[in-house]
Design a protein around this motif. Structure first.
Motif, PDB file in Angstrom:
ATOM      1  N   MET A  29     -43.310  43.249  24.594  1.00 45.78           N
ATOM      2  CA  MET A  29     -43.966  44.165  25.513  1.00 45.78           C
ATOM      3  C   MET A  29     -43.531  45.567  25.103  1.00 45.78           C
ATOM      4  O   MET A  29     -42.346  45.805  24.858  1.00 45.78           O
ATOM      5  N   ASP A  30     -44.464  46.478  25.009  1.00 47.82           N
ATOM      6  CA  ASP A  30     -44.180  47.801  24.487  1.00 47.82           C
ATOM      7  C   ASP A  30     -43.822  48.813  25.563  1.00 47.82           C
ATOM      8  O   ASP A  30     -44.234  48.698  26.719  1.00 47.82           O
ATOM      9  N   GLY A  31     -43.038  49.812  25.150  1.00 49.14           N
ATOM     10  CA  GLY A  31     -42.755  50.989  25.959  1.00 49.14           C
ATOM     11  C   GLY A  31     -41.878  50.764  27.170  1.00 49.14           C
ATOM     12  O   GLY A  31     -41.097  49.817  27.254  1.00 49.14           O
ATOM     13  N   GLY A  34     -41.812  47.389  29.002  1.00 50.47           N
ATOM     14  CA  GLY A  34     -40.938  46.366  28.433  1.00 50.47           C
ATOM     15  C   GLY A  34     -39.492  46.555  28.832  1.00 50.47           C
ATOM     16  O   GLY A  34     -38.781  45.596  29.155  1.00 50.47           O
ATOM     17  N   ARG A  35     -39.033  47.797  28.845  1.00 51.75           N
ATOM     18  CA  ARG A  35     -37.650  48.085  29.232  1.00 51.75           C
ATOM     19  C   ARG A  35     -37.426  47.774  30.718  1.00 51.75           C
ATOM     20  O   ARG A  35     -36.405  47.202  31.096  1.00 51.75           O
ATOM     21  N   ALA A  36     -38.395  48.129  31.541  1.00 47.09           N
ATOM     22  CA  ALA A  36     -38.288  47.834  32.978  1.00 47.09           C
ATOM     23  C   ALA A  36     -38.280  46.321  33.206  1.00 47.09           C
ATOM     24  O   ALA A  36     -37.521  45.821  34.049  1.00 47.09           O
ATOM     25  N   LEU A  37     -39.094  45.600  32.453  1.00 45.11           N
ATOM     26  CA  LEU A  37     -39.126  44.145  32.574  1.00 45.11           C
ATOM     27  C   LEU A  37     -37.782  43.542  32.171  1.00 45.11           C
ATOM     28  O   LEU A  37     -37.271  42.651  32.848  1.00 45.11           O
ATOM     29  N   ALA A  38     -37.186  44.043  31.092  1.00 41.63           N
ATOM     30  CA  ALA A  38     -35.879  43.543  30.647  1.00 41.63           C
ATOM     31  C   ALA A  38     -34.825  43.759  31.730  1.00 41.63           C
ATOM     32  O   ALA A  38     -34.031  42.861  32.030  1.00 41.63           O
ATOM     33  N   ASP A  39     -34.841  44.923  32.329  1.00 45.12           N
ATOM     34  CA  ASP A  39     -33.855  45.216  33.371  1.00 45.12           C
ATOM     35  C   ASP A  39     -34.117  44.409  34.645  1.00 45.12           C
ATOM     36  O   ASP A  39     -33.176  43.972  35.312  1.00 45.12           O
ATOM     37  N   ARG A  40     -35.376  44.185  34.990  1.00 43.12           N
ATOM     38  CA  ARG A  40     -35.712  43.344  36.151  1.00 43.12           C
ATOM     39  C   ARG A  40     -35.217  41.918  35.919  1.00 43.12           C
ATOM     40  O   ARG A  40     -34.620  41.294  36.803  1.00 43.12           O
ATOM     41  N   VAL A  62     -40.173  45.931  23.026  1.00 41.74           N
ATOM     42  CA  VAL A  62     -39.058  45.133  23.529  1.00 41.74           C
ATOM     43  C   VAL A  62     -39.405  43.679  23.203  1.00 41.74           C
ATOM     44  O   VAL A  62     -40.494  43.203  23.536  1.00 41.74           O
ATOM     45  N   TYR A  63     -38.481  42.995  22.529  1.00 37.54           N
ATOM     46  CA  TYR A  63     -38.684  41.613  22.105  1.00 37.54           C
ATOM     47  C   TYR A  63     -37.781  40.698  22.936  1.00 37.54           C
ATOM     48  O   TYR A  63     -36.561  40.804  22.877  1.00 37.54           O
ATOM     49  N   PHE A  64     -38.387  39.803  23.678  1.00 32.48           N
ATOM     50  CA  PHE A  64     -37.676  38.816  24.474  1.00 32.48           C
ATOM     51  C   PHE A  64     -37.648  37.533  23.646  1.00 32.48           C
ATOM     52  O   PHE A  64     -38.701  36.920  23.417  1.00 32.48           O
ATOM     53  N   LEU A  65     -36.482  37.130  23.168  1.00 35.03           N
ATOM     54  CA  LEU A  65     -36.367  35.931  22.343  1.00 35.03           C
ATOM     55  C   LEU A  65     -36.345  34.714  23.257  1.00 35.03           C
ATOM     56  O   LEU A  65     -35.488  34.598  24.136  1.00 35.03           O
ATOM     57  N   PRO A 130     -42.905  41.913  42.135  1.00 34.33           N
ATOM     58  CA  PRO A 130     -42.890  43.348  42.442  1.00 34.33           C
ATOM     59  C   PRO A 130     -41.546  43.951  42.069  1.00 34.33           C
ATOM     60  O   PRO A 130     -40.531  43.259  42.081  1.00 34.33           O
ATOM     61  N   GLU A 131     -41.563  45.207  41.765  1.00 36.80           N
ATOM     62  CA  GLU A 131     -40.326  45.873  41.334  1.00 36.80           C
ATOM     63  C   GLU A 131     -39.450  46.158  42.450  1.00 36.80           C
ATOM     64  O   GLU A 131     -39.076  46.185  43.354  1.00 36.80           O
TER      65      GLU A 131
END
Length: 131
Positions: A29-31, A34-40, A62-65, A130-131
């Motif tokens: 996921m880009d930008g 992606g960073r917000a998703l990783a932190d969530r 952002v690459y989620f393995l 939701p965030e």
């Protein structure tokens, strides 16, 4: 430098490409999304979401393995790219070393063991929460 035998897929220095479908697949996921998703995802897992790589330039991907094959049979929203192996399809996932010069890639969340990957179902749920 990598000294743990179960992390032998991580390069000792620099960056290497790993073929999807061997040790893992990835969801990109880009930008800032992606960073917000990783932190969530990190908040959902008590700070241990699994192995996540981020890129500092270009698309700022952002690459989620994730485990091999775990992204199939799910509808992923627009803006999400699955990096998998399939007939007539080869994908490569960039992997940085744990230390040293790896720019533009770095670990947003470092691997703790070779099989500590992002849980695809939980990642999918985080995308829709939701965030």
């Amino acid at each position: 430098m990598n000294t743990e035998s179960d992390l032998d897929w991580i390069p000792r220095a620099g960056i290497q490409l790993r073929k999807a479908g061997v040790q893992f697949d990835a969801v990109r996921m880009d930008g800032d999304h992606g960073r917000a998703l990783a932190d969530r995802l990190a908040r959902m897992t008590g700070g241990v979401p699994g192995s996540i790589v981020e890129e500092a330039n270009g698309r700022r991907a952002v690459y989620f393995l994730v485990p091999v094959g775990s992204t199939s049979h799910r509808a992923w929203p627009d803006g999400v790219t699955r990096l998998t192996a399939a007939p007539n399809r080869i994908s490569y996932i960039p992997v940085p070393a744990l230390d040293g010069l790896t720019w533009p890639l770095t670990w947003r969340y470092r691997p703790t063991t070779g099989d500590h990957l992002v849980h695809a179902r939980l990642l999918h749920a985080a995308l829709h929460s939701p965030e």
